[in-house]
Design an enzyme around this catalytic site. Sequence first.
Site, PDB file in Angstrom:
ATOM      1  N   HIS A 173       0.837  -1.195   0.000  1.00  0.00           N
ATOM      2  CA  HIS A 173       0.000   0.000   0.000  1.00  0.00           C
ATOM      3  C   HIS A 173       0.869   1.241   0.000  1.00  0.00           C
ATOM      4  O   HIS A 173       1.982   1.219   0.537  1.00  0.00           O
ATOM      5  CB  HIS A 173      -0.940   0.011   1.216  1.00  0.00           C
ATOM      6  CG  HIS A 173      -2.075  -0.948   1.070  1.00  0.00           C
ATOM      7  ND1 HIS A 173      -2.956  -0.883   0.023  1.00  0.00           N
ATOM      8  CD2 HIS A 173      -2.463  -2.004   1.821  1.00  0.00           C
ATOM      9  CE1 HIS A 173      -3.851  -1.867   0.150  1.00  0.00           C
ATOM     10  NE2 HIS A 173      -3.570  -2.554   1.224  1.00  0.00           N
ATOM     11  N   LYS A 230     -15.012   3.849   6.876  1.00  0.00           N
ATOM     12  CA  LYS A 230     -15.385   4.877   5.900  1.00  0.00           C
ATOM     13  C   LYS A 230     -16.910   4.993   5.809  1.00  0.00           C
ATOM     14  O   LYS A 230     -17.456   6.058   5.549  1.00  0.00           O
ATOM     15  CB  LYS A 230     -14.785   4.517   4.533  1.00  0.00           C
ATOM     16  CG  LYS A 230     -15.051   5.510   3.428  1.00  0.00           C
ATOM     17  CD  LYS A 230     -14.048   5.359   2.301  1.00  0.00           C
ATOM     18  CE  LYS A 230     -14.186   4.010   1.619  1.00  0.00           C
ATOM     19  NZ  LYS A 230     -15.344   3.952   0.698  1.00  0.00           N
TER      20      LYS A 230
END
Length: 904
Positions: free
Chosen positions: A148, A562
């Site tokens: 990532h 989220k």
Amino acid sequence: MHGKSEIANGDFMYYNEIDNNLAFLEMELELKKELDFILEETITLIDKFAPNIKEEFLRLRSIFIDSRSKEEVNFENILQTNDDINSLIKLFSIYFMLLNIAEERDEIRRKKVDLNETVERLKGGGFSQEEIMETLHEIKFYPVFTAHPTESRRRTFLEAHHDLIQDFYRIFKYGDDNALEHLRYKLNLMWQTNVIRDEKIEVLFELDNLLYIIETSIIPALTNIHGELEKIAGRMDNHVVKLCSWIGGDRDGNHFVTNQVMTKVMKIQMETIVNSYIQDIGHLIRDLSISTKQVNVNPKLLENLKTEEQYLTGDIKPHMNEPFRNKLALMRKKLQNKLISINAFEAPEFLYNEPEELLADIDLMIESLDELSSRELRKFRSKVLTAGFHLLKLDFRDHAEVINKAAAEIFSYLGLCDMNFLTLSREDQLNTLNWALSKPKIDLNSLFGKISETSAKTVEAFLKIEWGKNEISEHILDSFILSMTKDSKDLLIALWFAKQSNLWVPGKSTRVSITPLFETIEDLAHAPSIMEELWKNEHYHQYILDRDKKQEIMIGYSDSSKDGGIFASNFELNRATINLVDLSQKLGIKFNLFHGRGGSVSRGGGPTHTAVLASPAKSIDGFLKMTEQGEVISSKYLNRRVGENNFKETIAALLEKSLFDKKNIRTDCGKKDEFVALMKVVSDASMKKYRELVYETDGFIDYFKEATPYNFIDRLNIGSRPSKRKGVDSIEDMRAIPWVFSWTQNRSILTAWYGVGSGLEAAVKEYGIEPLQKSFKECPFFYTTIDNISMSFMKIDLSIAKLYNQFVKDENTRDIIWGKIVDEYRRTLHYLKLIREEVELLENDKLLRQMILLRKPYLTGLSIFQIELLKKYNDEKDEAKKQLLGEQIASTIVGVSLGIRNTG
């Protein structure tokens, strides 16, 4: 060289000014010495490369240090010069790298994890020696390393970091002048090196970064740990830790991870570890010169050599009367042939097919030697137990929608469905799937040229997985993960593909773990009903039986956070875990839970061992699998001794929690009605507040893009993954990593706390403060959640975040959103301190507080530089100059990542 007077008011001297509870003498003198040394060396760099910024650096540093005890500071127009901002960025970034090393060394001095002490403590707690040893042989920890962009450093800087660790050790242990000279040599080179890559990072670059850490730190650490465990528990035929990876297997939304890349990764991993074994055997051949003229050798070894003596020819020169050298030479030849076989049309006959064959040969030699003489062989055995021929067990991940679309096209072509499968009613879809699963398998190769290229890629993926398991190792890949699983049919479709590719032979064998990934809050709530429906399906029921009644389930922290904010995400994950455990006990099967945690708290981050001990009852039960993402990999494992401690802490917590689970000892409050009711109030109110801001406030998506460096993160050469799953500009389609990373860069760290204050306030209004304070003290889930949020909260700097508002075009939107952020910040800070019973946040965790404050001035500097560069970038018309400014902005992003450490 500068004089000592220039650092007389160094970082340590400010602690009494910040917090009377943080007395200077509480800091270890060793750490103080190292921090003074770091400052001296960074100023030495200024004197050599950028003497023109020395006064500016010292002026800014003094201002930033004074500011860290203040809640809000005006940093506008603080820079007196923009002429050499690049040098300031380099200086602050290098400082952070050195500071991280000093912190790691301090951690090693303070914390040495002893697994034997853990065992003795558990005995004192009422567990028998037999129970502990049995559990120790059963437990398994699967860290899954993922690629990532939050690990934004190049391998060049990872290697430099590793070298500097060794230099620090020799300088402060022995006063080694050569080490000091080498440290300065590396710092000089780093000053003259780009912090970021000029080229876009590719998947294989990400693998290269990871392999460096695996080879230099993780494998040596795990070899040591296995030796320590064998001293405690006797011979162990499996390593407690099994390394896994998503690099090359995670194609969810990443079109750069192709089938060709996946097979290349498989080959590289095998070649890396087998070549390492060949090198190890070379050293063993030099060591094990034992002669039959001097000692009696186990007849089994001699008999084994006789069966293979025909291969002691050609490039293998026999050693007269030295059977161990002969055996090792033959083992080396088998490994060399293993490497040849991966590309050969006809594989050599004299080779190892699986690591178990290599282990059998190692064991044969160990049996022929005394304990001391077999010392290095036993280390080699530990290494093979850890890495096999695959090094890292690859996980395959793709979006369920991709697999479903491929199946719909294939079903239509095969006549299994006379219309678009995806448009059928759910009942008809399930009937079609059950019919398809009951039919004989087809040859998937026959589909090529008859279906679309997109569907063909999915078919090829299953065939490549089968190839890897046949040609490299059965262990090369196991989990087949379906992102955004929403229905039982998602898994039935994957099961159909597994059957066609010989990865599942009903009633006989299964070579792949079909793993649903439940990510949103709604999907987490539906997870138990989906799994129960699958158990009732005759085909999936058989599949679970074929896997010894075990089913892996992945639960996602990122999208749920989220979706509903940090507290609601944690609470719903806790509820889903408890409900899945209850279901597994009801059905009589074992759900192995795979935790998709990120580096930041808002993506499930935080200390692993505390998360294990705080997990719901029976949810661990000997199995822990979790992602290790981004910069967390290097911060936890690049330093071998830090990595060893982290692994040991996790193993100790896993052992303890598994013993609790076996004896049904509850350490959580998860099923107490009053606790659940209290937490639900916090969760519901915090989620409402979070969604009101993120999903219901007009202009929020534009505010996010303009008030953070999101657009630069999207373009940086620091990751191979696109920032969005689709080309749609919405919060839903945005990947959680750049979402979190961006808020961290602008220093509001919004995703790690927003809504929590409102949630706690609602609970106080309904129940009063005492139940929350009691829960914080007694309930591991609430304690861990609040503690992690508090740690992130301490890193917020709203004075910096406010400066980013100047980039927001719509003033009205900006004022509304910023007002909400400030209001919720004050509310959250108030209730965090109230629940923790603290006057200053984290005052009861002095060490953590002081290390965060120590970093703050230098983080402030990098953030200021980033903002100034963003201003220049927006005003600049010349494309070449914009390109250069963009690279400098990227450098500040790397620097802030180094400073915060858990950013995405």
